[in-house]
Design a protein around this motif. Structure first.
Motif, mmCIF file in Angstrom:
data_model
loop_
_atom_site.group_PDB
_atom_site.id
_atom_site.type_symbol
_atom_site.label_atom_id
_atom_site.label_comp_id
_atom_site.label_asym_id
_atom_site.label_seq_id
_atom_site.Cartn_x
_atom_site.Cartn_y
_atom_site.Cartn_z
ATOM 1 N N THR A 191 0.851 -1.258 -0.087
ATOM 2 C CA THR A 191 -0.125 -0.007 0.095
ATOM 3 C C THR A 191 0.854 1.286 -0.046
ATOM 4 N N THR A 192 2.254 1.191 0.431
ATOM 5 C CA THR A 192 2.830 2.374 0.389
ATOM 6 C C THR A 192 4.024 2.621 -0.190
ATOM 7 N N ILE B 230 2.559 5.514 6.411
ATOM 8 C CA ILE B 230 3.319 6.630 5.703
ATOM 9 C C ILE B 230 4.634 7.230 6.469
ATOM 10 N N LEU C 87 8.679 3.622 5.455
ATOM 11 C CA LEU C 87 8.887 3.478 4.086
ATOM 12 C C LEU C 87 10.109 3.018 3.802
ATOM 13 N N ASP D 262 9.033 7.810 -3.793
ATOM 14 C CA ASP D 262 7.869 8.606 -3.905
ATOM 15 C C ASP D 262 7.174 8.732 -2.801
ATOM 16 N N PRO E 284 4.417 9.692 -0.435
ATOM 17 C CA PRO E 284 2.774 9.445 -0.533
ATOM 18 C C PRO E 284 1.771 10.578 -0.607
ATOM 19 N N THR F 40 -4.939 15.275 1.328
ATOM 20 C CA THR F 40 -3.871 15.803 1.022
ATOM 21 C C THR F 40 -3.831 17.249 1.285
#
Length: 491
Positions: free
Chosen positions: A28-29, A120, A125, A384, A386, A489
Motif C-alpha cells: 500500500t505504500t 506513511i 517506508l 515517491d 505518499p 492531501t
C-alpha cells in the motif's frame, strides 16, 4: 566512496521474507520506481525545546556549538524554520508522518497514532525499501511513559530494525538526566545517547556494509527537568562553559509586555513555569547558562557522531538533518515553555548537510516546516512521497533550485489537559502577518501581528480599525486552511 542502489531483485527477495502485516504495508505504500537510484545514509538529529537562536550560527555570539555550526558550514541553514504545533508529542508525530496535527490527530492524552499514518512514516517506508533503520532516544509519541501507536509491536517492528526509546521522566528511562553505571559512577543521558549512536554506526559498518542506514537520534536535551529545582542539568564535560558569560535578557522579558497579555495567558501554565525559572536576573542567568550547557553537551555528542562517520569513511555518503521539535519561551512575555503560537515557540533551528551538493555554507529563507522532514527523507531515499503527506521535500532548496514555495502555513495547538491551564489556539503565519485565534475563549480572543514592522510581535493589531480588512482576510484564510488540512492531501 560507495553508493547504495536498490535493485528490483532485492525487493522480491525482501518480499519473500515478509509476514502478512509487513506485506500489506509494503503493497500500500512502497513505490517501485526507485530501482537504480542512489541512496545515501541519513542521520536525523532532533533536539528537545531548543530555540532557534541557541545556535552559534544563528548567529549567537555567546553559545558554543562548533559542531552544529560545522553542519551549517557544510550544508544549508534554514532561517525560517517552524513547527506547525509547538509541543513535543504532536510535533514528533508530524515529523514522522509529514502531517498536521489535525490530520494525524495525535498529542498527549489522545488515542494512539493510527496505523494508516504510521504506514506513511519515513522509517516504515525506508525500512520496507531496504534501509536499515534505527531510533535512539526520546520517541515522544506517548503519554505518561506509554507508547501510543496502534498495533504497537507490529508497527515498531515495521518502522525500525533497532529501537531504543528512553527519556528522563522515569517511565521509559531514568528519573532525571544522570544514569547509574555498573561501576557505581553516573553518566549523563546526552553522553549515553552519543555512546549508543556510535555503537549503532560501528555495528552497521561491520555487519551491514552494503546496506544504507537511516538513523534517527532524538536527544532529551535541552528539555528542563521540571521536577528538579535545578531545571537545566548538563553533562560534566561542559561544566566549564559560560562562567564568565552574560546571556542577554530578551527585550520581551520586560514586565510591561506581560501586562499587555490577556488574563487567561497571564494565569496560564507558562506563567507557572516562569515562576520556577526566571523570577530574578540571577535566576535568568543561571537557567540560561544551564540551557546553553545542555545544548553544548548535545553539540559534543553530535561532534562524536560526525567524527565517527569520518573514521568509518561514510561521511561523504551521509546526509545529516538537524532540527528541534519546537521552540520555547525563556522569559519572553513573562512566560516559559512552549505551547503558544508566538515566534519564540514555533520557530526552530534547522540544517541539512548533504556532502554531495556543491553549494555549502549557505542560508535559505523559505518557510520550511517540521512536516517537511518526512518527505525530504523519503525523497533522499529515492522513494515517491505518499499523496497523503502534507509537507514538501526540501531537496530542491538544498540543491540550490528556486521552486515555487509556500508563503504561509497553518499553526495549531490542540492539547486538552484539564490539570494544566494551556489555552488551545490556531492561526496562520504568512511572510508578513501572524493571526492567532484562541478559539475556546468566550468570545474567541484574536491577535494580529505585522511581522515586518513588529518582528517581536509586541503590538496586537486585532482591535485596530486600520487593520480590519487584514484581520478579516486572515480569519478567512485560517478557516480555509483548517478545512484543507483535514482533506486527504494538504498540497
Amino acid at each position: 566512496m560507495c553508493r547504495f542502489r536498490l535493485r528490483r531483485f532485492f525487493i522480491v527477495k525482501w518480499l519473500s521474507r515478509c509476514n502478512a502485516w509487513h506485506l500489506a504495508v509494503l503493497l500500500t505504500t512502497l513505490p517501485l520506481s526507485v530501482s537504480g537510484s542512489e541512496r545515501p545514509n541519513i542521520l536525523f538529529l532532533l533536539t528537545d525545546n531548543q530555540p532557534w537562536h541557541a545556535l552559534g550560527a544563528a548567529p549567537n555570539p555567546v553559545i558554543y556549538t562548533p559542531n552544529m555550526d560545522r553542519l551549517a558550514h557544510q550544508g544549508v541553514r534554514f532561517t525560517n524554520a517552524f513547527v506547525t504545533t509547538p509541543i513535543c508529542a504532536a510535533s514528533r508525530a508530524s515529523i514522522f508522518t509529514g502531517l498536521y496535527e489535525r490530520q494525524h490527530g495525535f498529542t498527549f492524552l489522545t488515542p494512539p497514532l493510527q496505523s494508516q499514518f504510521s504506514k506513511i512514516s519515513y522509517p516504515m517506508l525506508l525500512k520496507a525499501s531496504g534501509y536499515r533503520t534505527g531510533f535512539i532516544g526520546k520517541f515522544g509519541i506517548e503519554s505518561n511513559g506509554k507508547i501510543l501507536i496502534e498495533e504497537e509491536e507490529n508497527t515498531l517492528a515495521a518502522m525500525f530494525d533497532h529501537f531504543d526509546n528512553f527519556e528522563h521522566w522515569g517511565h521509559s528511562g531514568p528519573d532525571g538526566y544522570f544514569v547509574n553505571q555498573p561501576d557505581g559512577t553516573q553518566k549523563h543521558l546526552t553522553d549515553i545517547t552519543g555512546d549508543k549512536a556510535l555503537e549503532f554506526l560501528r555495528q552497521h559498518h561491520d555487519q551491514h556494509p552494503d546496506q544504507p542506514f537511516c538513523l534517527s537520534i532524538s536527544f532529551n536535551a535541552p528539555h528542563a527537568q521540571d521536577n528538579d529545582p535545578r531545571q537545566y542539568i548538563w553533562p560534566p564535560g561542559v561544566d566549564h562553559l559560560y562562567h564568565d558569560a552574560t546571556v542577554p535578557v530578551p527585550e520581551l522579558a520586560n514586565p510591561k509586555y506581560f501586562a499587555t497579555l490577556p488574563g487567561f495567558l497571564q494565569t496560564s501554565e507558562g506563567r507557572v513555569r516562569w515562576s520556577k525559572r526566571f523570577t530574578s536576573p540571577q535566576n535568568f542567568q543561571r537557567m540560561m547558562k544551564g540551557m546553553y550547557r545542555m545544548v553544548s553537551g548535545v553539540d559534543v555528542a553530535i561532534g562524536r557522531m560526525l567524527d565517527e562517520l569520518q573514521r568509518l569513511d561514510v561521511a561523504d555518503d551521509t546526509v545529516v538533518i538537524f532540527m528541534s521539535d519546537n521552540g520555547m519561551f525563556f522569559g519572553e512575555w513573562g512566560l516559559s515553555d512552549c505551547w503558544l503560537l508566538y515566534e519564540d515557540s514555533i520557530r526552530v533551528p534547522m540544517i541539512i548537510a548533504d556532502p554531495r551538493q556543491p553549494q555549502q555554507g549557505i542560508t535559505a529563507d523559505e518557510i520550511v516546516l517540521n512536516i517537511d522532514v518526512s518527505p525530504t527523507i523519503i525523497e533522499l531515499a529515492g522513494l515517491d512521497v505518499p499523496p497523503l503527506v502534507q509537507g514538501r521535500s526540501l531537496i530542491p532548496i538544498v540543491e540550490g533550485k528556486s521552486p515555487t514555495w509556500r508563503t504561509e502555513f497553518l499553526c495549531e495547538h490542540l492539547l486538552h489537559m484539564p490539570q494544566l491551564q494551556i489555552p488551545k489556539s490556531e492561526g496562520v503565519r504568512t511572510e508578513r502577518w501572524k493571526y492567532i485565534r484562541y478559539f475556546e475563549q468566550q468570545p474567541p480572543h484574536e491577535q494580529l501581528f505585522d511581522l515586518v514592522s513588529d518582528p517581536l510581535e509586541k503590538q496586537n493589531l486585532a482591535d485596530d480599525t486600520k487593520h480590519t480588512d487584514q484581520l478579516q482576510l486572515l480569519r478567512q484564510r485560517c478557516d480555509e486552511l483548517l478545512v484543507k488540512v483535514r482533506e486527504t492531501t494538504g498540497k
